[in-house]
Design a protein around this motif. Structure first.
Motif, PDB file in Angstrom:
ATOM      1  N   ALA A 189       0.830  -1.207   0.000  1.00 37.59           N
ATOM      2  CA  ALA A 189       0.000   0.000   0.000  1.00 37.59           C
ATOM      3  C   ALA A 189       0.865   1.258   0.000  1.00 37.59           C
ATOM      4  CB  ALA A 189      -0.915  -0.005   1.224  1.00 37.59           C
ATOM      5  N   GLU A 190       0.629   2.117  -0.969  1.00 33.03           N
ATOM      6  CA  GLU A 190       1.406   3.367  -1.048  1.00 33.03           C
ATOM      7  C   GLU A 190       1.015   4.324   0.073  1.00 33.03           C
ATOM      8  OE1 GLU A 190       1.139   5.104  -4.892  1.00 33.03           O
ATOM      9  OE2 GLU A 190       1.828   3.300  -5.943  1.00 33.03           O
ATOM     10  N   GLU A 191      -0.257   4.303   0.425  1.00 36.75           N
ATOM     11  CA  GLU A 191      -0.740   5.169   1.504  1.00 36.75           C
ATOM     12  C   GLU A 191      -1.311   4.292   2.610  1.00 36.75           C
ATOM     13  OE1 GLU A 191      -4.283   8.403   2.410  1.00 36.75           O
ATOM     14  OE2 GLU A 191      -3.832   7.842   0.339  1.00 36.75           O
ATOM     15  N   PHE A 192      -0.702   4.347   3.791  1.00 32.27           N
ATOM     16  CA  PHE A 192      -1.146   3.499   4.899  1.00 32.27           C
ATOM     17  C   PHE A 192      -2.233   4.232   5.680  1.00 32.27           C
ATOM     18  CE2 PHE A 192      -0.960   0.950   8.757  1.00 32.27           C
ATOM     19  CZ  PHE A 192      -0.779  -0.318   8.230  1.00 32.27           C
ATOM     20  N   SER A 193      -3.433   4.265   5.083  1.00 30.97           N
ATOM     21  CA  SER A 193      -4.579   4.909   5.727  1.00 30.97           C
ATOM     22  C   SER A 193      -5.764   3.966   5.688  1.00 30.97           C
ATOM     23  CB  SER A 193      -4.941   6.212   4.992  1.00 30.97           C
ATOM     24  OG  SER A 193      -5.438   5.912   3.699  1.00 30.97           O
ATOM     25  N   LYS A 194      -6.753   4.244   6.502  1.00 33.13           N
ATOM     26  CA  LYS A 194      -7.950   3.399   6.565  1.00 33.13           C
ATOM     27  C   LYS A 194      -8.617   3.297   5.196  1.00 33.13           C
ATOM     28  CE  LYS A 194     -12.528   3.207   8.762  1.00 33.13           C
ATOM     29  NZ  LYS A 194     -13.446   3.864   9.734  1.00 33.13           N
ATOM     30  N   GLU A 195      -8.771   4.452   4.531  1.00 29.06           N
ATOM     31  CA  GLU A 195      -9.472   4.481   3.255  1.00 29.06           C
ATOM     32  C   GLU A 195      -8.715   3.705   2.180  1.00 29.06           C
ATOM     33  OE1 GLU A 195      -8.760   7.118   5.112  1.00 29.06           O
ATOM     34  OE2 GLU A 195     -10.780   7.510   5.931  1.00 29.06           O
ATOM     35  N   ALA A 196      -7.395   3.931   2.104  1.00 30.34           N
ATOM     36  CA  ALA A 196      -6.589   3.272   1.074  1.00 30.34           C
ATOM     37  C   ALA A 196      -6.542   1.760   1.288  1.00 30.34           C
ATOM     38  CB  ALA A 196      -5.177   3.852   1.074  1.00 30.34           C
ATOM     39  N   LEU A 197      -6.376   1.335   2.532  1.00 27.16           N
ATOM     40  CA  LEU A 197      -6.326  -0.096   2.832  1.00 27.16           C
ATOM     41  C   LEU A 197      -7.682  -0.762   2.584  1.00 27.16           C
ATOM     42  CD1 LEU A 197      -4.152  -0.076   6.073  1.00 27.16           C
ATOM     43  CD2 LEU A 197      -3.468  -0.858   3.808  1.00 27.16           C
ATOM     44  N   HIS A 198      -8.745  -0.034   2.912  1.00 29.92           N
ATOM     45  CA  HIS A 198     -10.092  -0.560   2.687  1.00 29.92           C
ATOM     46  C   HIS A 198     -10.331  -0.804   1.197  1.00 29.92           C
ATOM     47  CE1 HIS A 198     -14.362  -1.169   3.571  1.00 29.92           C
ATOM     48  NE2 HIS A 198     -14.642  -0.379   2.546  1.00 29.92           N
ATOM     49  N   GLU A 199      -9.957   0.162   0.386  1.00 35.21           N
ATOM     50  CA  GLU A 199     -10.152   0.051  -1.063  1.00 35.21           C
ATOM     51  C   GLU A 199      -9.320  -1.090  -1.643  1.00 35.21           C
ATOM     52  OE1 GLU A 199      -9.472   2.820  -5.044  1.00 35.21           O
ATOM     53  OE2 GLU A 199      -9.624   3.763  -3.075  1.00 35.21           O
ATOM     54  N   ALA A 200      -8.042  -1.166  -1.230  1.00 35.43           N
ATOM     55  CA  ALA A 200      -7.156  -2.213  -1.746  1.00 35.43           C
ATOM     56  C   ALA A 200      -7.619  -3.599  -1.315  1.00 35.43           C
ATOM     57  CB  ALA A 200      -5.726  -1.959  -1.261  1.00 35.43           C
ATOM     58  N   THR A 201      -8.076  -3.716  -0.089  1.00 28.79           N
ATOM     59  CA  THR A 201      -8.538  -5.014   0.422  1.00 28.79           C
ATOM     60  C   THR A 201      -9.796  -5.461  -0.301  1.00 28.79           C
ATOM     61  OG1 THR A 201      -7.576  -4.531   2.594  1.00 28.79           O
ATOM     62  CG2 THR A 201      -9.195  -6.303   2.487  1.00 28.79           C
ATOM     63  N   ASN A 202     -10.732  -4.550  -0.500  1.00 30.89           N
ATOM     64  CA  ASN A 202     -11.976  -4.898  -1.213  1.00 30.89           C
ATOM     65  C   ASN A 202     -11.696  -5.347  -2.642  1.00 30.89           C
ATOM     66  OD1 ASN A 202     -13.741  -4.542   0.856  1.00 30.89           O
ATOM     67  ND2 ASN A 202     -14.482  -2.540   0.216  1.00 30.89           N
ATOM     68  N   ALA A 203     -10.757  -4.640  -3.309  1.00 27.74           N
ATOM     69  CA  ALA A 203     -10.393  -5.039  -4.674  1.00 27.74           C
ATOM     70  C   ALA A 203      -9.792  -6.429  -4.679  1.00 27.74           C
ATOM     71  CB  ALA A 203      -9.423  -4.017  -5.249  1.00 27.74           C
ATOM     72  N   TRP A 204      -8.953  -6.725  -3.701  1.00 26.94           N
ATOM     73  CA  TRP A 204      -8.324  -8.062  -3.597  1.00 26.94           C
ATOM     74  C   TRP A 204      -9.363  -9.134  -3.303  1.00 26.94           C
ATOM     75  CZ3 TRP A 204      -7.573 -10.844   1.184  1.00 26.94           C
ATOM     76  CH2 TRP A 204      -6.785 -11.988   1.041  1.00 26.94           C
ATOM     77  N   LEU A 205     -10.333  -8.826  -2.446  1.00 24.50           N
ATOM     78  CA  LEU A 205     -11.376  -9.794  -2.112  1.00 24.50           C
ATOM     79  C   LEU A 205     -12.221 -10.144  -3.345  1.00 24.50           C
ATOM     80  CD1 LEU A 205     -12.620  -8.440   1.345  1.00 24.50           C
ATOM     81  CD2 LEU A 205     -11.467 -10.610   0.916  1.00 24.50           C
ATOM     82  N   GLU A 206     -12.534  -9.137  -4.134  1.00 22.83           N
ATOM     83  CA  GLU A 206     -13.318  -9.380  -5.349  1.00 22.83           C
ATOM     84  C   GLU A 206     -12.567 -10.261  -6.342  1.00 22.83           C
ATOM     85  OE1 GLU A 206     -14.427  -5.555  -6.831  1.00 22.83           O
ATOM     86  OE2 GLU A 206     -15.694  -5.091  -5.089  1.00 22.83           O
TER      87      GLU A 206
END
Length: 206
Positions: A189-206
């Motif tokens: 993750a380039e940005e270690f924030s709640k929003e960035a991690l949430h978005e990256a995790t959801n994309a990975w889950l899909e």
């Protein structure tokens, strides 16, 4: 009591008696029905205002309102709204009232109450930025101050101690690839924030 007042030459005050608090089965409340002292509730992490709120509502009502601040109880209480039959103690309802009071506390006040309960070896002060940052993550699922203490514990430990039941349920060989994949997403993750991690995790889950 009246005889004692009169023996002392004093005028007895007016007494008001509320019905007994009963167990769920209608019997007199006792230890086996979870009746404990107020000090034990303090040890369990209940807030004083939550205990007062629940006890007041056992014998008295004000419309459909369930959650009261201390000021609201003082303002609205009147004897005409007190019940005449025994109220039944409900542990789940008590926990609900407690959780509502807990979530209503500002994070700074919650930190002040939680910090003394955190193990001394972790050396956590009420104004610790890490504690203040962790509280919004833990508070929505917590019921008592003890739940908050348990929830923030891992933020302050160098080595994690996994709860055994959770370890058996989730840390299985077949889950290892998924956990490695998630760790790579977080590490990249380039940005270690709640929003960035949430978005990256959801994309990975899909």
């Amino acid at each position: 009591q009246i005889l004692m007042y009169r023996a002392l030459g004093l005028e007895p005050p007016q007494f008001g008696h509320l019905p007994l608090i009963l167990a769920q089965n209608g019997q007199k409340l006792s230890k086996r029905h979870a009746a404990v002292s107020t000090l034990e509730y303090r040890e369990m992490g209940y807030l004083p205002d939550a205990v007062l709120n629940y006890l007041a509502r056992l014998g008295w009502s004000h419309g459909d309102q369930e959650i009261f601040s201390r000021e609201e109880l003082i303002k609205h209480f009147n004897w005409s709204s007190c019940g005449t039959s025994g109220a039944k103690y409900d542990e789940k309802k008590f926990a609900f009232v407690q959780a509502e009071h807990l979530r209503a506390l500002p994070d700074s006040e919650l930190a002040r109450r939680v910090a003394p309960l955190i193990p001394e070896e972790l050396n956590v002060a009420a104004d610790d930025p890490k504690l203040l940052a962790a509280l919004p993550l833990i508070k929505p699922r917590a019921t008592t101050l003890r739940d908050i203490v348990d929830g923030v514990d891992y933020f302050f430990r160098e080595s994690l101690v996994y709860e055994e039941k959770g370890r058996r349920k989730f840390l299985k060989p077949e889950n290892a690839p998924r956990l490695r994949g998630l760790s790579q997403i977080v590490a990249a993750a380039e940005e270690f924030s709640k929003e960035a991690l949430h978005e990256a995790t959801n994309a990975w889950l899909e």
